[in-house]
Design an enzyme around this catalytic site. Structure first.
Site, PDB file in Angstrom:
ATOM      1  N   MET A   1       0.852  -1.184   0.000  1.00 29.90           N
ATOM      2  CA  MET A   1       0.000   0.000   0.000  1.00 29.90           C
ATOM      3  C   MET A   1       0.897   1.247   0.000  1.00 29.90           C
ATOM      4  O   MET A   1       0.478   2.339   0.412  1.00 29.90           O
ATOM      5  CB  MET A   1      -0.933  -0.006   1.206  1.00 29.90           C
TER       6      MET A   1
ATOM      7  N   ALA B   1       4.128   3.847   0.978  1.00 34.99           N
ATOM      8  CA  ALA B   1       4.817   4.296   2.193  1.00 34.99           C
ATOM      9  C   ALA B   1       5.851   3.242   2.594  1.00 34.99           C
ATOM     10  O   ALA B   1       5.853   2.722   3.713  1.00 34.99           O
ATOM     11  CB  ALA B   1       3.824   4.580   3.324  1.00 34.99           C
ATOM     12  N   LEU B   2       6.699   2.932   1.639  1.00 33.63           N
ATOM     13  CA  LEU B   2       7.606   1.790   1.776  1.00 33.63           C
ATOM     14  C   LEU B   2       8.671   2.006   2.850  1.00 33.63           C
ATOM     15  O   LEU B   2       9.137   3.118   3.064  1.00 33.63           O
ATOM     16  CB  LEU B   2       8.297   1.516   0.427  1.00 33.63           C
TER      17      LEU B   2
ATOM     18  N   GLY C   1      11.200  -3.064   5.630  1.00 34.23           N
ATOM     19  CA  GLY C   1      10.486  -4.349   5.604  1.00 34.23           C
ATOM     20  C   GLY C   1      10.027  -4.673   4.188  1.00 34.23           C
ATOM     21  O   GLY C   1      10.221  -5.789   3.694  1.00 34.23           O
ATOM     22  N   HIS C   2       9.425  -3.673   3.514  1.00 38.15           N
ATOM     23  CA  HIS C   2       8.996  -3.891   2.122  1.00 38.15           C
ATOM     24  C   HIS C   2      10.208  -4.202   1.241  1.00 38.15           C
ATOM     25  O   HIS C   2      10.152  -5.067   0.378  1.00 38.15           O
ATOM     26  CB  HIS C   2       8.338  -2.622   1.553  1.00 38.15           C
TER      27      HIS C   2
ATOM     28  N   LYS D   1       4.734  -9.573   9.792  1.00 40.13           N
ATOM     29  CA  LYS D   1       4.124  -8.660  10.775  1.00 40.13           C
ATOM     30  C   LYS D   1       2.602  -8.845  10.707  1.00 40.13           C
ATOM     31  O   LYS D   1       1.924  -8.873  11.714  1.00 40.13           O
ATOM     32  CB  LYS D   1       4.496  -7.203  10.518  1.00 40.13           C
TER      33      LYS D   1
ATOM     34  N   GLN E   1      -2.849 -12.156   8.131  1.00 37.37           N
ATOM     35  CA  GLN E   1      -3.079 -11.885   6.706  1.00 37.37           C
ATOM     36  C   GLN E   1      -2.363 -12.929   5.840  1.00 37.37           C
ATOM     37  O   GLN E   1      -2.923 -13.449   4.866  1.00 37.37           O
ATOM     38  CB  GLN E   1      -2.569 -10.478   6.372  1.00 37.37           C
TER      39      GLN E   1
HETATM   40  O1  PAF Z   1      -0.189  -5.764   3.749  1.00 34.00           O
HETATM   41  C1  PAF Z   1      -0.585  -4.853   2.994  1.00 34.00           C
HETATM   42  O2  PAF Z   1       0.112  -3.871   2.748  1.00 34.00           O
HETATM   43  C2  PAF Z   1      -1.960  -4.955   2.363  1.00 34.00           C
HETATM   44  O3  PAF Z   1      -2.862  -5.574   3.227  1.00 34.00           O
HETATM   45  C3  PAF Z   1      -1.954  -5.657   0.986  1.00 34.00           C
HETATM   46  C4  PAF Z   1      -1.510  -7.102   1.093  1.00 34.00           C
HETATM   47  C5  PAF Z   1      -1.024  -4.903   0.042  1.00 34.00           C
HETATM   48  C6  PAF Z   1      -3.356  -5.642   0.388  1.00 34.00           C
HETATM   49  O4  PAF Z   1      -3.841  -4.355   0.225  1.00 34.00           O
END
Ligand code: PAF
Length: 280
Positions: free
Chosen positions: A29, A31-32, A35-36, A149, A153
């Site tokens: 989503m 705002a990296l 972790g990303h 984290k 999910q």
């Molecule tokens: O973990 C996230 O950033 C969001 O839940 C995802 C997997 C990109 C889905 O919008």
């Protein structure tokens, strides 16, 4: 690095370049943070073409102000992705992903979505499932990467891939932490100086819980953590739960052969932070 806003053009490009190559996908989503970027590095190691999506998904937010205030740093994100040699970035609009019908699909995740985050954020996982399924259908990756984290999910996405018979390997990456232990999260950008100073307390209590759990029962350990937050001046505990890492269900007492994990959600003002720890 190629940037696409249209799913049709992205698909056309991927169809052209794929030709037996392995496509890795990191949905975000924006705002990296580090972790990303660690997901990107891992994906680059095992795949030939890397696609990252940046899309703030409205259907997974249960509070409008949380959606409105979600940090947006697109220029910086693109610089970071370029530096990491990302091949393709997909930045669709809400209209491109939902047209006029901004609603989530219903899923049966075999109860994984009914506890913890699912119980406290109504409709959250239906929203996550909806967008991740659509993104998977567009990108058709061989492997997709998610951070631990958001452990719940991750389990839910694995379940969805399984149930929808999608041929995608879902890979989980360990939590990335700041030096003081705070789990990296885009939401950390919104913390005030005081909240940021207080926030490492969350990981400290998880570490204490891990020690405590070695010689105490599930309920005792949960009570122990709840107690830590009772008089905290700036952090408000929403839940701390110990669950079986595979089924996410709670046991009345420890069972041998089960891997347990502690899951926590804490409010710093109106900013909601989550974290988790393997308890063994
Ligand atoms: O973990 C996230 O950033 C969001 O839940 C995802 C997997 C990109 C889905 O919008």
């Amino acid at each position: 690095m190629r940037i696409y806003h249209s799913k049709r053009f992205l698909q056309q490009y991927l169809n052209k370049v794929k030709q037996g190559k392995k496509v890795g996908f990191v949905p975000t989503m924006g705002a990296l943070h580090e972790g990303h970027l660690s997901l990107v590095t891992n994906a680059k190691k095992s795949c030939n073409i890397l696609v990252v999506s940046v899309f703030v998904n409205p259907t997974q937010f249960d509070r409008k102000e949380d959606l409105d205030l979600y940090p947006k740093t697109l220029d910086r994100d693109l610089d970071l992705l370029k530096r990491e040699n990302c091949d393709v970035v997909f930045i669709p609009s809400v209209k491109e992903m939902y047209n006029k019908n901004i609603v989530a699909q219903d899923f049966d995740f075999d109860g994984l979505d009914k506890v913890m985050e699912g119980a406290h954020r109504k409709g959250h996982f239906a929203g996550v499932g909806t967008i991740v399924k659509r993104l998977f259908q567009i990108v058709q990756p061989d492997e997709a990467f998610f951070g631990e984290k958001d452990f719940q999910q991750l389990q839910i996405i694995k379940k969805m891939v399984d149930k929808e018979k999608m041929n995608i390997k879902v890979v989980g990456n360990p939590i990335h932490r700041e030096k003081d232990g705070l789990a990296m999260s885009s939401r950390n950008m919104r913390l005030t100086k005081g909240q940021r100073e207080a926030a490492p307390f969350i990981y400290k209590t998880l570490q204490k819980a891990k020690d405590y759990f070695t010689i105490h029962e599930i309920i005792e350990t949960e009570k122990f953590v709840i107690e830590q937050y009772k008089d905290h001046p700036s952090l408000k505990l929403e839940y701390f739960t110990i669950a079986d890492e595979k089924t996410l269900t709670k046991d009345a007492s420890k069972k041998s052969g089960v891997s347990y994990r502690g899951f926590i959600a804490v409010f710093a003002g109106d900013i909601r932070l989550i974290d988790n720890i393997e308890l063994g």
